[in-house]
Design a protein around this motif. Structure first.
Motif: not given
Length: 363
Positions: A9-11, A16-26, A262-264
Motif C-alpha cells: 500500500a506504500s511503495a 525501505a524494508w527491502f533496502d534495509g532502511a528506516m521508512p519515513q513518517v507517513e 515491514e510495510f502496509r
C-alpha cells in the motif's frame, strides 16, 4: 518463512524494508500517521506505531521498545504529525511483547495517557517482566526445553535467552482491559477491537469498518509469518488459537492492512490463505519426519525441518524459537490424533510417534 507476493500500500515503505532502511513518517490517510520506531539488534528493525488524530490530541496503536532512541523517534514522529508526547491520550497495545508494550509506561509518564491491553496478556505481565517473578518463568521454560530433548546445558542457556529484553520494558499494568468486539471511545473513529490469540494469548487487532482499515499488529504481516510457539505462557494449543483467529478475520471487508512491521499492504484474504497453507505444509512436514523416524524428540524434529537457513547456522537463541514453534505444531497434531506423545520420566524427554504405531511403553 518469507511470504507470498503481496501488493504494498506504500511503495516508499516497501522500498525501505527491502533496502534495509528506516521508512519515513507517513500520513496514511487524513488524520492517520505511520511512525517507525527502531528496535535495537533485531532483524525486524522497527515497529510501525500508528497515530490516530482525535479532537484533543492523538491515540497511538503500540509504542515500541523502551530505549532512548525509540522514545526520541516516537517524539520526533509525533512532531512531524504536529503533536507532542503530551498530546497522546491513549496507547492501544496489540500485545505484550517488548517492541509493542515496552514504551507504553514511559509514554503514560509523559502524557497521562491511558494504556489498554487485552486481559489474557495483562495477566501475564507480572511473571514476564517482574525481575523476581521471571526466575520462576525461566525455570518453567528450562523444564519444557528438557522435555523437548534439548541437552541440559543448552536448555539452561536457552531458557534465559529472553531475559535481556526485560531492560526494554517499563513494567506497568494497563489502565484498561480491552475486550473482544469493544468499540473504542475515540471521537472521529469507529475503531473496534478484535481478539486474535496465537502470537500471544491476548493479541488484538483493530478494525475501522468505515475507512476499511485493519491494524493487524503481528497477527498478519506482509512478508513473514509471525512466531507462534508453545511455551509456559502460550496456552495449551497456540497454533489452534492462531489458525482459528486468522480465519475469523479472513472475511473482513477491508482495503488496507496496517501491520506493526515491514510495510502496509492490500489483499488480506489472499495473505491469510497463504499463511494457513504455510502452516499446513509445516504440519505435513512434521508428520513425515515422525513417520520416517518414530520416537523423535521435539528438538530432534526441529533439527530436521526446513528453515530459512541451515540448522547449523541458526544462532543458538533462535533455535529456542524454532523448537517452540515445532512444539506448537506437534501439540496441534496431537490434539487431532495425528501424532502420539509418550511422556518421559522427570528429566527425560517426551517422544513422538505416529498414531497406533508400536512404541516402547512408558517406564
Amino acid at each position: 518463512m518469507a511470504g507470498n507476493v503481496v501488493t504494498a500500500a506504500s511503495a516508499e515503505q516497501r522500498a525501505a524494508w527491502f533496502d534495509g532502511a528506516m521508512p519515513q513518517v507517513e500520513r496514511v490517510r487524513p488524520g492517520l500517521w505511520s511512525i517507525p520506531v527502531p528496535i535495537p539488534i533485531n532483524p525486524l528493525r522497527y515497529v510501525l506505531v500508528y497515530a490516530l488524530e482525535i479532537p484533543d490530541g492523538v491515540a497511538i496503536i503500540d509504542a515500541g521498545w523502551n530505549t532512548d532512541e525509540a522514545y526520541a523517534a516516537l517524539v520526533a514522529g509525533l512532531g512531524t504529525a504536529g503533536y507532542e508526547i503530551g498530546d497522546v491520550k491513549s496507547v492501544l497495545v496489540t500485545h505484550m511483547h517488548p517492541d509493542h508494550y515496552g514504551l507504553a509506561g514511559r509514554v503514560r509518564e509523559g502524557s497521562g495517557a491511558w494504556i489498554g491491553l487485552h486481559e489474557a496478556d495483562a495477566r501475564l505481565l507480572h511473571d514476564r517482566y517482574d525481575e523476581d517473578a521471571m526466575v520462576s518463568l525461566i525455570d518453567l521454560q528450562r523444564r519444557q526445553l528438557v522435555k523437548c530433548g534439548v541437552p541440559g546445558l543448552t536448555a539452561d542457556e536457552l531458557a534465559q535467552a529472553s531475559k535481556s529484553v526485560r531492560d526494554f520494558v517499563t513494567m506497568v499494568m494497563p489502565d484498561r482491559l480491552i475486550e473482544d468486539g469493544e468499540r473504542l471511545e475515540l471521537p472521529g473513529w469507529d475503531l473496534r477491537a478484535l481478539w486474535t490469540p496465537g502470537h500471544t494469548p491476548g493479541h488484538l487487532c483493530f478494525v475501522e469498518p468505515e475507512r476499511k482499515l485493519l491494524f493487524s499488529g503481528d497477527h498478519v504481516l506482509a512478508k513473514i509469518t509471525p512466531h507462534v510457539a508453545a511455551h509456559p505462557q502460550s496456552g495449551p494449543n497456540p497454533l489452534a488459537d492462531y489458525l482459528g483467529s486468522l480465519r475469523e478475520i479472513g472475511g473482513l471487508d477491508v482495503d488496507e492492512v496496517l501491520p506493526a512491521h515491514e510495510f502496509r499492504f492490500l489483499d488480506l484474504a489472499a495473505r491469510i490463505d497463504y499463511v494457513i497453507a504455510h502452516h499446513e505444509e509445516r504440519l505435513a512436514e512434521i508428520e513425515r519426519a515422525v513417520a520416517e523416524s518414530p520416537g523423535l524428540t521435539c528438538w530432534d524434529i526441529a533439527t530436521r525441518l526446513s528453515w530459512s537457513r541451515p540448522w547449523e547456522t541458526i544462532p543458538l537463541y533462535m533455535r529456542r524459537t524454532a523448537n517452540n514453534e515445532t512444539l506448537a505444531h506437534l501439540v496441534w497434531l496431537e490434539a487431532r490424533g495425528l501424532l502420539t506423545r509418550v511422556p518421559g520420566e522427570p528429566g527425560d524427554p517426551d517422544l513422538w510417534f505416529p498414531p497406533g504405531s508400536p512404541h516402547p511403553p512408558s517406564p
